[in-house]
Structure formats: structure tokens, C-alpha cells
Design an enzyme around this catalytic site. Structure first.
Site, PDB file in Angstrom:
ATOM      1  N   ASP A 240      10.988  35.303 -14.102  1.00 37.41           N
ATOM      2  CA  ASP A 240      10.981  34.745 -15.446  1.00 37.41           C
ATOM      3  C   ASP A 240      12.169  35.383 -16.412  1.00 37.41           C
ATOM      4  OD1 ASP A 240       9.318  33.217 -17.537  1.00 37.41           O
ATOM      5  OD2 ASP A 240       8.908  35.395 -18.117  1.00 37.41           O
ATOM      6  N   GLU A 300      14.877  32.004 -13.624  1.00 33.18           N
ATOM      7  CA  GLU A 300      14.931  31.123 -14.719  1.00 33.18           C
ATOM      8  C   GLU A 300      16.240  31.269 -15.410  1.00 33.18           C
ATOM      9  OE1 GLU A 300      12.402  29.941 -18.670  1.00 33.18           O
ATOM     10  OE2 GLU A 300      12.610  31.933 -18.089  1.00 33.18           O
TER      11      GLU A 300
HETATM   12  C1  NOJ Z   1       9.594  31.433 -19.654  1.00 34.74           C
HETATM   13  C2  NOJ Z   1       8.425  30.711 -19.257  1.00 34.74           C
HETATM   14  O1  NOJ Z   1       8.665  29.695 -18.696  1.00 34.74           O
HETATM   15  C3  NOJ Z   1       7.608  30.683 -20.507  1.00 34.74           C
HETATM   16  O2  NOJ Z   1       6.471  29.774 -20.198  1.00 34.74           O
HETATM   17  C4  NOJ Z   1       7.411  31.851 -21.034  1.00 34.74           C
HETATM   18  O3  NOJ Z   1       6.789  31.572 -22.397  1.00 34.74           O
HETATM   19  C5  NOJ Z   1       8.428  32.748 -21.366  1.00 34.74           C
HETATM   20  N1  NOJ Z   1       9.351  32.784 -20.307  1.00 34.74           N
HETATM   21  C6  NOJ Z   1       8.017  34.243 -21.626  1.00 34.74           C
HETATM   22  O4  NOJ Z   1       7.749  34.904 -20.538  1.00 34.74           O
END
Ligand code: NOJ
Length: 573
Positions: A240, A300
Site C-alpha cells: 500500500d 500501489e
Molecule cells: C491506498 C488504499 O488503496 C486506500 O484505500 C487507502 O485509503 C490508502 N492507501 C491509505 O492506506
């Protein structure tokens, strides 16, 4: 005849015989062992796998409390297997106060009781691996919950053992944060803590303090988390928010750009708190640990261009195997030219491509591309695209049945905090996180209790049970394409060769592998199209349909496509 000539002739005869023997031997061997199907060639498993993202709150509720859980996921593994899924990525299911629905972790080595227990996880892992399905967990690496014991200790005093595990600074002046950095979820990225009279940094909600990755103890503890789960059978992680692991230690102000965002904050260029080069040192080391367990790291990674994406693969392909390329999610119209450009860019990248068209943070593809009339047809069109490209697709639950983004209509119904803060410009992400639509019974078969988010009214027409029975449904189309993708060498490994690159309506390409090729033609317009291809220049004369929608057909080297039609065909000599 001179003797030397005889000798030479004899030698030549001997060598000719040897060549003939070798040829026969080669023929015999190659007849016995035909070229291995691509699926059996030495590819890391994740290159041929189809990934499927599950938002656990919304997938299947086994204990009927209105929230999905791990046993619910386990009960749907047969469905996933039958669909053609090889790996599931489960968004965070660890203990959490759920401010950001799990992306605020308070214990990295356990399961939130709302989702089950570690024993339930082990059961899910066992059941999944019996079906050949890998489990990928979400690793929230940038921040913890403010309820994590590390942070509770960190905030307890300026001299606590974990103080330096987070980013604490003095304000610029009384009542003023250390600099102008903004949280991506609105407001300043600094939160004043009266107990120790300093500010801590949070790129996301104040309840999600950023870890200090410059502290080696943080790195050690977080790397151990990955080992804990690898030993429990996890096949990798989706990392993430990796872009924001590091911040400028000198806290330079970010440049301010013109305009305001949905929360009314100034717009900033995140020059000093996003995409800092230090992140790559962490990723290289994290990869070394992953390699010990043959695991895959998905990132991500919000990159603006391929050069940035390439950096995430690593200079020696030693960082992320699958940095997610979100460039597709930024094409919001059915434009062959735009997609052609993106595909070419991704194909030029230094690592194996990853394709994503939807996830739990963005409006579903059904609505981004749908015209309100042909949405089902367009859902098939998009499947025909991202499931036939060279690379690893990551599906999002519900895309395969044509689930519709269904945002709340009243502010008081919003669950996602950013939706309450940004209403009405930013309605939050509830709309793309609604319960999976399993059948047309009460609560769409998701739960017998009132679901945590309302079930969209479309569950009556778009649900797994009904679509499984309907050969022309979006689900049946997904199943056909996924089955083909798993068995067809050209789709698994073939090169991507763009065709008719000036066509403004039809996106078409070949996937070509050794002597085989598959033609994919996707009509991105609302009018029927007839397209002729120069197949002979690729060594073929005609196309034979493998999968097509409605009345789309091929005749020789001409393909006729209905509005938003799809044709996938095998090429013949
Ligand atoms: C990316 C995640 O996909 C999202 O849902 C989240 O709110 C943020 N990172 C913070 O962790």
C-alpha cells in the site's frame, strides 16, 4: 582420383551421415517431446496468473453480521476457481479501528475479529492452496493506526522507545505546523499532540501516522511482518502507498499550484513528500526477503509515466515484480488511440506488465466507460481488452458481473470519511465497495443481516446466480475469455502487435507466439464496424472465431463488429 580428394569426399560423407543421424535424432526427440505449452514453460507463476482483488467487508458474510469475513471468502473459492482466478489479493483484514476500513492497522500479525481468527486464515489458505489459488495480503507499509502499540508508546513521551518510529517535529511557530504539506485526505498533514507538544506527520488520516522508514528498527520490524505471513503460506503482498514511504528530512515546503481541491485545500505539487528515491532501497531489500519465499510483490504505484514505472521494477528487475500501472484507470473514455498509446508505453517498460481497470478507490469501469445504454456490452469490451493483453491482469470483485458504482445520495449515509469531508464534490469510495451480488434474494445473498453498505438495486439483474445461467451475460463472457487465456499460448506469451493503428473506432492487435496468433478486435464505438486486416503480412490468410459477442463475425481477413462488439479469433494460414 587423387587420394586427398577421396579422403575429403569420404570425410564429407561421414559428416553428412553424422548430420543425418543428428537430424533424425532431433526429429525423434522433438516428436516425443513437442514444444511445451506456454503455461508449462519456466515463467514465474505470477506472470500467467489472473489476480482478483477482494474487499473482505463486502465479499461474503458467513456469520450474518452485515460485514464480510474470511470464512465467507473460503465459501466462494469454488466460484473463483471456476471463474479462472489464480490468486486473490485480500485488502487489509488485520486488527484495526477501521477508520480507513482496515488501512489503519493496529496489529500486523493477527486477523481482526470482525473477519475471523488466525485459524480461519489458515483454513482459508489451506482451502485456497488445494484449489491452486494463491493468497496475497495487503501490506500497509507507509503508516500504522494511531492505536498500534508502537504509536501509543511513541506518543507517550519524547523519550519513549518508539518515539523515533514515527515522524515528530516542532511547529514552525506557536499554533503553526512544521511546514505546508497537506494530507491527501484533506487538511494539514501534521497533527499536534498536546501531551508532548509536537506534531506528527500523516499523509492520510490523522489516525494513520506515517512510520519513519529512516529508522532501521522500523524496517526490521516491518520486514519481520512479511516473514510471519510467508511462513503461513502467503504468496506475496500488495504494498500500500509505497510512493509516500519517505519525506524530505529538511521539511521543505511543497510548491503551491493554482486552484483548490475537493476539500477546499490549495493544490500542491508533492515534491518533497512523494516518490523520494530512498523508497527503492527499501524495495530492493524487501524483494530479497520475498525471493527467499518465491513471493511476488505488487505495488500501489501511482506513476505519471513509464520512466517512473520502470524505477519500481528496479534497475536490475530487483524491486517490484508487479508495480501496478494505473495508466489505464486514467483513460476514462473509449478511445482506441488513447488505449493504443498506453499499451505501447506499458509494453516498452522494463518489466512484466500489470493491467488494472478498477479497484476499491476508483469508480468502477462499468460506469467509467458505460454510456448508460450499452453498459453490459461495454463491460465485455473492457474484459476483451485487459484480459487479452500481454501481462498480468488484476480484476476487482464484481467487475465480472457488471457491478455498478452506487455512491450514497445523502451525506449522512456516507461511511468513507473522505466522502463526509469532501461532500458533495468528493462523495468518497463507498460506491465502489458495495456488497458482492451473489443472487437476487434479500441482500443479494451477501448476508442475512443488513449489509454495512446498501446493496445496489442492480442486484436483481446483475448477480452471479442468474449470470451463470445466461450464456450471453457479462459473467459468461469473462469465464470464456479467462478459460481461453489460460490455455492459449499466444494469449499467455505472445508478442503484442498493434494493427490498423489509425482506426478511430476499432482497437485491434495480434498476440503472436511462434507460429500461432490470435486476433483481437474491439469496437469502441456505438456503430457497427467492418474492418479489414492485412493478415498476409503476418503470414496468415484468415481468422476463425474463438470468442465473439452478438453478431460479430469474421470472413477471411475482414471482421464485422456490432456496436461495442468484440471478436477474438485464431489466425489460420
Ligand atoms: C491506498 C488504499 O488503496 C486506500 O484505500 C487507502 O485509503 C490508502 N492507501 C491509505 O492506506
Amino acid at each position: 582420383m587423387p587420394t586427398h580428394f577421396i579422403r575429403v569426399t569420404h570425410a564429407r560423407r561421414v559428416s553428412l551421415c553424422a548430420v543425418a543421424v543428428l537430424c533424425l535424432l532431433w526429429l525423434a526427440i522433438s516428436c516425443q517431446t513437442p514444444t511445451k505449452p506456454a503455461a508449462e514453460q519456466p515463467h514465474p507463476w505470477w506472470q500467467h496468473a489472473v489476480f482478483y482483488e477482494i474487499y473482505p467487508r463486502s465479499f461474503a458474510d458467513s456469520n450474518n453480521n452485515g460485514i464480510g469475513d474470511l470464512n465467507g471468502i473460503a465459501s466462494k473459492l469454488d466460484y473463483l476457481k471456476d471463474l479462472g482466478v489464480d490468486a486473490i489479493w485480500i485488502t487489509p483484514c488485520f486488527p484495526s479501528p477501521q477508520v480507513d476500513f482496515g488501512y489503519d492497522v493496529s496489529d500486523y500479525e493477527n486477523i481482526d475479529p470482525m473477519y475471523g481468527t488466525l485459524a480461519d486464515f489458515d483454513h482459508l489458505e489451506k482451502e485456497a492452496s488445494q484449489r491452486g489459488i494463491h493468497i496475497i495480503l495487503d501490506f500497509v507499509i507507509n503508516h500504522t493506526s494511531d492505536q498500534h502499540p508502537w504509536f501509543l508508546d511513541s506518543r507517550s513521551s519524547r523519550t519513549s522507545a518508539h518515539r523515533d518510529w514515527y515522524i515528530w517535529r516542532d511547529g514552525k511557530a506557536p499554533g503553526q505546523p512544521p511546514n505546508n504539506w497537506l494530507s491527501t485526505f484533506g487538511g494539514s498533514a501534521w497533527q499536534y499532540d498536546p501531551k508532548t507538544k509536537q506534531y506528527y506527520y500523516h499523509y492520510f488520516y490523522p489516525q494513520q501516522p506515517d512510520l519513519n522508514w529512516r529508522n532501521p528498527a522500523v524496517k526490521d520490524a516491518m520486514f519481520d511482518v512479511t516473514r510471519f505471513w510467508y511462513k503461513r503460506g502467503v504468496s506475496g503482498f500488495r504494498l500500500d502507498a509505497v510512493d509516500t514511504l519517505f519525506e524530505d528530512p529538511n521539511l521543505h515546503d511543497n510548491p503551491v499550484l493554482p486552484g483548490k481541491d475537493a476539500y477546499g485545500d490549495p493544490i500542491e505539487e508533492n515534491k518533497y513528500n512523494d516518490n523520494l528515491p530512498e523508497v527503492h532501497d527499501v524495495l530492493r531489500d524487501l524483494r530479497k526477503v520475498a525471493d527467499q519465499y518465491s513471493a511476488v510483490l505488487i505495488g500501489e504505484t501511482w506513476t505519471d509515466n513509464i520512466a517512473e514505472l520502470n524505477r519500481y521494477y528496479g534497475d536490475h528487475n530487483d524491486e517490484l515484480q508487479l508495480p501496478m500501472d494505473f495508466l489505464f484507470t486514467m483513460v476514462n473514455k473509449l478511445s482506441p488511440a488513447e488505449f493504443r498509446k498506453r499499451i505501447a508505453e506499458v509494453n516498452s517498460a522494463s518489466g512484466w506488465p500489470t493491467f488494472v481497470i478498477s479497484n476499491h478507490d476508483i469508480v468502477r469501469s462499468y460506469d467509467r466507460y458505460g454510456d448508460g445504454v450499452h453498459n453490459d456490452q461495454i463491460a465485455k469490451l473492457m474484459a476483451g481488452l485487459y484480459l487479452t493483453l500481454r501481462g498480468t491482469p488484476i480484476m476487482y470483485y464484481g467487475e465480472e458481473i457488471g457491478m455498478k458504482t452506487t455512491p450514497p445520495t445523502r451525506r449522512e449515509d456516507v461511511k468513507d470519511p473522505i466522502g463526509r469531508r469532501g461532500w458533495p464534490k468528493e462523495k468518497g469510495r463507498d460506491g465502489e465497495r458495495t456488497p458482492m451480488q451473489w443472487d437476487d434474494s434479500v441482500n443479494a445473498g451477501f448476508s442475512q443481516a443488513k449489509p454495512w453498505l446498501p446493496v445496489p438495486p442492480t442486484y436483481k439483474t446483475h448477480n452471479v446466480a442468474d449470470e451463470l445461467k445466461d450464456p450471453s451475460s457479462v459473467l459468461s463472457f469473462y469465464k470464456k475469455v479467462l478459460a481461453l487465456r489460460h490455455s492459449n499460448e499466444a494469449l499467455l506469451d505472445g508478442d503484442y502487435i498493434p494493427l490498423n493503428e489509425n482506426d478511430q473506432n476499432v482497437l485491434s492487435y495480434l498476440r503472436s507466439y511462434e507460429s500461432e496468433a490470435v486476433l483481437i478486435a474491439l469496437n469502441m464505438s456505438g456503430t457497427g464496424q467492418k474492418t479489414t486486416f492485412d493478415l498476409s503480412s503476418h503470414g496468415f490468410s484468415s481468422a476463425r472465431a474463438l470468442i465473439e459477442t452478438g453478431n460479430s463475425t469474421a470472413n477471411g481477413n475482414t471482421v464485422t463488429l456490432e456496436p461495442y462488439g468484440v471478436f477474438i479469433g485464431e489466425l489460420t494460414k
